[in-house]
Motif scaffolding. Structure first.
Motif, PDB file in Angstrom:
ATOM      1  N   MET A   1     -47.907 -65.018 -89.204  1.00 48.85           N
ATOM      2  CA  MET A   1     -48.410 -66.356 -89.011  1.00 48.85           C
ATOM      3  C   MET A   1     -47.593 -67.320 -89.874  1.00 48.85           C
ATOM      4  N   LEU A   2     -47.219 -68.433 -89.300  1.00 50.63           N
ATOM      5  CA  LEU A   2     -46.539 -69.477 -90.063  1.00 50.63           C
ATOM      6  C   LEU A   2     -47.553 -70.537 -90.445  1.00 50.63           C
ATOM      7  N   ARG A   3     -47.357 -71.102 -91.627  1.00 52.42           N
ATOM      8  CA  ARG A   3     -48.224 -72.192 -92.063  1.00 52.42           C
ATOM      9  C   ARG A   3     -47.471 -73.054 -93.070  1.00 52.42           C
ATOM     10  N   GLU A   4     -48.059 -74.192 -93.390  1.00 48.60           N
ATOM     11  CA  GLU A   4     -47.477 -75.094 -94.378  1.00 48.60           C
ATOM     12  C   GLU A   4     -47.669 -74.520 -95.782  1.00 48.60           C
ATOM     13  N   TYR A   5     -46.708 -74.755 -96.614  1.00 51.50           N
ATOM     14  CA  TYR A   5     -46.741 -74.361 -98.019  1.00 51.50           C
ATOM     15  C   TYR A   5     -47.862 -75.104 -98.740  1.00 51.50           C
ATOM     16  N   ARG A   6     -48.490 -74.404 -99.666  1.00 55.13           N
ATOM     17  CA  ARG A   6     -49.483 -75.002-100.563  1.00 55.13           C
ATOM     18  C   ARG A   6     -49.036 -74.752-102.000  1.00 55.13           C
ATOM     19  N   ASP A   7     -49.435 -75.613-102.906  1.00 53.42           N
ATOM     20  CA  ASP A   7     -49.015 -75.486-104.313  1.00 53.42           C
ATOM     21  C   ASP A   7     -49.327 -74.108-104.893  1.00 53.42           C
ATOM     22  N   GLU A   8     -50.423 -73.513-104.491  1.00 50.66           N
ATOM     23  CA  GLU A   8     -50.785 -72.205-105.036  1.00 50.66           C
ATOM     24  C   GLU A   8     -49.874 -71.082-104.522  1.00 50.66           C
ATOM     25  N   ASP A   9     -48.988 -71.392-103.569  1.00 49.34           N
ATOM     26  CA  ASP A   9     -48.028 -70.413-103.050  1.00 49.34           C
ATOM     27  C   ASP A   9     -46.787 -70.281-103.923  1.00 49.34           C
ATOM     28  N   ALA A  10     -46.618 -71.147-104.905  1.00 40.75           N
ATOM     29  CA  ALA A  10     -45.356 -71.247-105.649  1.00 40.75           C
ATOM     30  C   ALA A  10     -44.886 -69.910-106.221  1.00 40.75           C
ATOM     31  N   ALA A  11     -45.721 -69.228-106.972  1.00 44.64           N
ATOM     32  CA  ALA A  11     -45.286 -68.003-107.649  1.00 44.64           C
ATOM     33  C   ALA A  11     -44.851 -66.940-106.639  1.00 44.64           C
ATOM     34  N   ARG A  12     -45.630 -66.740-105.606  1.00 49.00           N
ATOM     35  CA  ARG A  12     -45.289 -65.702-104.610  1.00 49.00           C
ATOM     36  C   ARG A  12     -44.031 -66.086-103.830  1.00 49.00           C
ATOM     37  N   LEU A  13     -43.904 -67.349-103.434  1.00 53.48           N
ATOM     38  CA  LEU A  13     -42.709 -67.776-102.704  1.00 53.48           C
ATOM     39  C   LEU A  13     -41.465 -67.566-103.563  1.00 53.48           C
ATOM     40  N   ASN A  14     -41.549 -67.898-104.823  1.00 53.46           N
ATOM     41  CA  ASN A  14     -40.414 -67.700-105.721  1.00 53.46           C
ATOM     42  C   ASN A  14     -40.065 -66.215-105.855  1.00 53.46           C
ATOM     43  N   GLN A  15     -41.067 -65.340-105.887  1.00 57.46           N
ATOM     44  CA  GLN A  15     -40.830 -63.894-105.934  1.00 57.46           C
ATOM     45  C   GLN A  15     -40.130 -63.410-104.674  1.00 57.46           C
ATOM     46  N   VAL A  16     -40.592 -63.889-103.531  1.00 57.79           N
ATOM     47  CA  VAL A  16     -39.985 -63.495-102.254  1.00 57.79           C
ATOM     48  C   VAL A  16     -38.530 -63.948-102.203  1.00 57.79           C
ATOM     49  N   ALA A  17     -38.266 -65.170-102.658  1.00 57.77           N
ATOM     50  CA  ALA A  17     -36.896 -65.684-102.659  1.00 57.77           C
ATOM     51  C   ALA A  17     -35.984 -64.793-103.503  1.00 57.77           C
ATOM     52  N   LEU A  18     -36.429 -64.445-104.691  1.00 58.23           N
ATOM     53  CA  LEU A  18     -35.624 -63.568-105.555  1.00 58.23           C
ATOM     54  C   LEU A  18     -35.417 -62.195-104.920  1.00 58.23           C
ATOM     55  N   ALA A  19     -36.461 -61.639-104.346  1.00 59.63           N
ATOM     56  CA  ALA A  19     -36.347 -60.328-103.704  1.00 59.63           C
ATOM     57  C   ALA A  19     -35.371 -60.384-102.530  1.00 59.63           C
ATOM     58  N   ALA A  20     -35.411 -61.476-101.777  1.00 64.02           N
ATOM     59  CA  ALA A  20     -34.542 -61.610-100.607  1.00 64.02           C
ATOM     60  C   ALA A  20     -33.071 -61.699-100.992  1.00 64.02           C
ATOM     61  N   PHE A  21     -32.772 -62.341-102.107  1.00 66.73           N
ATOM     62  CA  PHE A  21     -31.381 -62.534-102.526  1.00 66.73           C
ATOM     63  C   PHE A  21     -30.851 -61.416-103.419  1.00 66.73           C
ATOM     64  N   ARG A  22     -31.732 -60.612-103.979  1.00 64.37           N
ATOM     65  CA  ARG A  22     -31.322 -59.606-104.966  1.00 64.37           C
ATOM     66  C   ARG A  22     -30.225 -58.676-104.443  1.00 64.37           C
ATOM     67  N   GLN A  23     -30.249 -58.360-103.176  1.00 62.08           N
ATOM     68  CA  GLN A  23     -29.247 -57.439-102.631  1.00 62.08           C
ATOM     69  C   GLN A  23     -27.823 -57.998-102.717  1.00 62.08           C
ATOM     70  N   PHE A  24     -27.689 -59.293-102.905  1.00 64.84           N
ATOM     71  CA  PHE A  24     -26.376 -59.925-102.969  1.00 64.84           C
ATOM     72  C   PHE A  24     -25.908 -60.160-104.412  1.00 64.84           C
ATOM     73  N   HIS A  25     -26.631 -59.644-105.383  1.00 63.37           N
ATOM     74  CA  HIS A  25     -26.356 -59.977-106.782  1.00 63.37           C
ATOM     75  C   HIS A  25     -24.921 -59.689-107.211  1.00 63.37           C
ATOM     76  N   GLU A  26     -24.311 -58.645-106.684  1.00 66.29           N
ATOM     77  CA  GLU A  26     -22.943 -58.307-107.097  1.00 66.29           C
ATOM     78  C   GLU A  26     -21.904 -59.285-106.544  1.00 66.29           C
ATOM     79  N   ALA A  27     -22.236 -60.022-105.495  1.00 66.15           N
ATOM     80  CA  ALA A  27     -21.283 -60.958-104.892  1.00 66.15           C
ATOM     81  C   ALA A  27     -21.099 -62.217-105.732  1.00 66.15           C
ATOM     82  N   TYR A  28     -22.111 -62.587-106.506  1.00 65.73           N
ATOM     83  CA  TYR A  28     -22.075 -63.841-107.272  1.00 65.73           C
ATOM     84  C   TYR A  28     -21.495 -63.614-108.664  1.00 65.73           C
ATOM     85  N   ASP A  29     -20.601 -64.495-109.061  1.00 67.63           N
ATOM     86  CA  ASP A  29     -19.970 -64.408-110.382  1.00 67.63           C
ATOM     87  C   ASP A  29     -20.976 -64.535-111.527  1.00 67.63           C
ATOM     88  N   ASP A  30     -22.023 -65.308-111.293  1.00 61.64           N
ATOM     89  CA  ASP A  30     -23.026 -65.536-112.333  1.00 61.64           C
ATOM     90  C   ASP A  30     -24.412 -65.342-111.718  1.00 61.64           C
TER      91      ASP A  30
END
Length: 159
Positions: A1-30
Protein backbone atom coordinates in the motif's frame (compact mmCIF):
# COMPACT_ATOMS: atom_id res chain seq x y z
CA UNK A 1 0.00 0.00 0.00
CA UNK A 2 1.25 3.48 -0.82
CA UNK A 3 0.48 6.42 1.41
CA UNK A 4 1.69 9.89 2.30
CA UNK A 5 4.62 10.24 4.68
CA UNK A 6 3.90 11.21 8.27
CA UNK A 7 6.37 12.72 10.74
CA UNK A 8 6.30 9.57 12.86
CA UNK A 9 7.66 7.64 9.83
CA UNK A 10 11.03 9.43 9.97
CA UNK A 11 13.12 6.86 11.86
CA UNK A 12 11.88 3.86 9.87
CA UNK A 13 12.17 5.63 6.50
CA UNK A 14 15.73 6.62 7.32
CA UNK A 15 16.52 2.98 8.25
CA UNK A 16 15.06 1.72 4.98
CA UNK A 17 17.08 4.28 3.02
CA UNK A 18 20.33 3.16 4.67
CA UNK A 19 19.50 -0.51 4.16
CA UNK A 20 18.68 0.10 0.50
CA UNK A 21 21.99 1.86 -0.20
CA UNK A 22 24.25 -0.30 1.99
CA UNK A 23 24.98 -2.75 -0.82
CA UNK A 24 26.72 0.04 -2.73
CA UNK A 25 29.01 1.10 0.13
CA UNK A 26 32.22 -0.02 -1.60
CA UNK A 27 31.48 2.12 -4.68
CA UNK A 28 31.56 5.42 -2.76
CA UNK A 29 34.88 7.03 -1.84
CA UNK A 30 33.44 8.28 1.45
CA UNK A 31 30.74 5.87 2.55
CA UNK A 32 30.39 7.39 6.06
CA UNK A 33 29.54 10.80 4.53
CA UNK A 34 27.18 9.22 1.99
CA UNK A 35 25.51 7.15 4.72
CA UNK A 36 25.04 10.25 6.86
CA UNK A 37 23.23 11.94 4.00
CA UNK A 38 21.09 8.94 3.10
CA UNK A 39 20.22 8.39 6.75
CA UNK A 40 18.44 11.74 6.77
CA UNK A 41 16.01 10.99 3.93
CA UNK A 42 13.09 12.12 6.07
CA UNK A 43 14.27 15.76 5.93
CA UNK A 44 13.20 15.76 2.28
CA UNK A 45 9.65 16.05 3.63
CA UNK A 46 10.37 19.77 4.18
CA UNK A 47 10.63 20.41 0.42
CA UNK A 48 9.08 17.33 -1.18
CA UNK A 49 6.10 15.04 -1.15
CA UNK A 50 7.30 11.76 0.32
CA UNK A 51 5.37 8.64 -0.55
CA UNK A 52 5.94 5.50 1.51
CA UNK A 53 5.22 1.87 0.68
CA UNK A 54 3.81 -0.03 3.60
CA UNK A 55 3.39 -3.77 4.10
CA UNK A 56 1.40 -5.00 7.09
CA UNK A 57 1.89 -1.67 8.85
CA UNK A 58 5.67 -1.50 8.27
CA UNK A 59 7.39 0.91 5.91
CA UNK A 60 9.31 -1.05 3.28
CA UNK A 61 10.02 1.69 0.76
CA UNK A 62 9.77 5.35 -0.05
CA UNK A 63 10.44 8.06 -2.57
CA UNK A 64 10.48 11.85 -2.66
CA UNK A 65 8.58 13.70 -5.37
CA UNK A 66 10.12 17.16 -5.69
CA UNK A 67 7.65 19.43 -7.50
CA UNK A 68 8.47 21.89 -10.25
CA UNK A 69 9.83 25.14 -8.86
CA UNK A 70 11.11 23.58 -5.63
CA UNK A 71 14.83 23.80 -4.87
CA UNK A 72 16.88 21.08 -6.52
CA UNK A 73 20.39 20.42 -7.80
CA UNK A 74 21.60 22.73 -10.56
CA UNK A 75 21.86 19.91 -13.11
CA UNK A 76 18.04 19.73 -13.13
CA UNK A 77 15.85 22.25 -14.91
CA UNK A 78 14.08 24.09 -12.03
CA UNK A 79 10.76 23.78 -13.90
CA UNK A 80 10.88 19.99 -13.83
CA UNK A 81 9.54 17.83 -11.05
CA UNK A 82 12.04 15.17 -10.01
CA UNK A 83 12.11 11.76 -8.39
CA UNK A 84 14.55 11.62 -5.51
CA UNK A 85 15.79 8.86 -3.21
CA UNK A 86 13.75 5.88 -4.39
CA UNK A 87 14.44 3.25 -1.73
CA UNK A 88 13.12 -0.25 -1.10
CA UNK A 89 14.13 -2.40 1.86
CA UNK A 90 16.28 -5.28 0.59
CA UNK A 91 13.91 -7.75 2.29
CA UNK A 92 10.99 -6.39 0.22
CA UNK A 93 12.64 -6.29 -3.20
CA UNK A 94 11.35 -8.16 -6.21
CA UNK A 95 7.70 -7.30 -5.58
CA UNK A 96 7.47 -4.27 -7.89
CA UNK A 97 7.57 -1.65 -5.15
CA UNK A 98 10.21 0.46 -6.90
CA UNK A 99 8.10 0.59 -10.04
CA UNK A 100 4.96 1.36 -8.03
CA UNK A 101 6.66 4.25 -6.24
CA UNK A 102 8.06 5.57 -9.53
CA UNK A 103 4.63 5.35 -11.16
CA UNK A 104 3.17 7.37 -8.30
CA UNK A 105 5.72 10.13 -8.92
CA UNK A 106 4.88 10.08 -12.63
CA UNK A 107 1.18 10.37 -11.75
CA UNK A 108 1.95 13.41 -9.60
CA UNK A 109 3.93 15.01 -12.41
CA UNK A 110 0.93 14.49 -14.70
CA UNK A 111 -1.33 15.91 -11.98
CA UNK A 112 0.92 18.97 -11.99
CA UNK A 113 0.71 19.09 -15.81
CA UNK A 114 4.45 18.79 -16.25
CA UNK A 115 5.68 17.82 -19.72
CA UNK A 116 8.63 15.94 -18.19
CA UNK A 117 9.84 14.31 -14.99
CA UNK A 118 13.50 13.75 -14.18
CA UNK A 119 15.75 11.82 -11.84
CA UNK A 120 19.42 11.09 -11.44
CA UNK A 121 20.95 7.69 -10.98
CA UNK A 122 24.12 5.76 -11.60
CA UNK A 123 25.09 2.59 -13.47
CA UNK A 124 26.21 1.26 -10.07
CA UNK A 125 22.49 0.92 -9.30
CA UNK A 126 21.99 -1.38 -12.29
CA UNK A 127 18.62 -2.83 -11.31
CA UNK A 128 17.07 0.60 -10.74
CA UNK A 129 18.61 1.96 -13.92
CA UNK A 130 17.21 -0.93 -15.99
CA UNK A 131 13.77 -0.34 -14.46
CA UNK A 132 13.85 3.37 -15.33
CA UNK A 133 14.93 2.62 -18.90
CA UNK A 134 12.15 0.02 -19.30
CA UNK A 135 9.69 2.66 -18.07
CA UNK A 136 10.81 5.01 -20.85
CA UNK A 137 13.33 7.27 -19.12
CA UNK A 138 16.16 8.43 -21.36
CA UNK A 139 19.63 9.64 -20.45
CA UNK A 140 19.66 13.42 -20.76
CA UNK A 141 23.10 14.49 -19.51
CA UNK A 142 25.80 13.90 -16.95
CA UNK A 143 25.29 14.97 -13.36
CA UNK A 144 27.96 15.60 -10.77
CA UNK A 145 29.66 12.55 -9.33
CA UNK A 146 28.81 11.76 -5.74
CA UNK A 147 31.76 10.58 -3.65
CA UNK A 148 33.46 9.23 -6.75
CA UNK A 149 30.40 7.56 -8.29
CA UNK A 150 29.28 8.92 -11.69
CA UNK A 151 25.63 9.93 -12.03
CA UNK A 152 23.47 10.93 -14.96
CA UNK A 153 20.21 12.83 -15.37
CA UNK A 154 17.38 10.85 -16.93
CA UNK A 155 14.07 12.23 -18.14
CA UNK A 156 10.67 10.85 -19.07
CA UNK A 157 8.65 12.96 -21.48
CA UNK A 158 5.01 13.08 -20.43
CA UNK A 159 3.59 15.27 -23.18
Amino acid sequence: MLREYRDEDAARLNQVALAAFRQFHEAYDDWPAMAASIGRMSVLSQTSEIIVAEDHGEIVGGVAYVPAGAAKAAYFDPHWPIIRMLVVDPQARGRGLGRLLTEECIARARRDRSPVIALHTTPVMSIALRMYLRMGFERFRDALSIYGVPYGVYILRLA
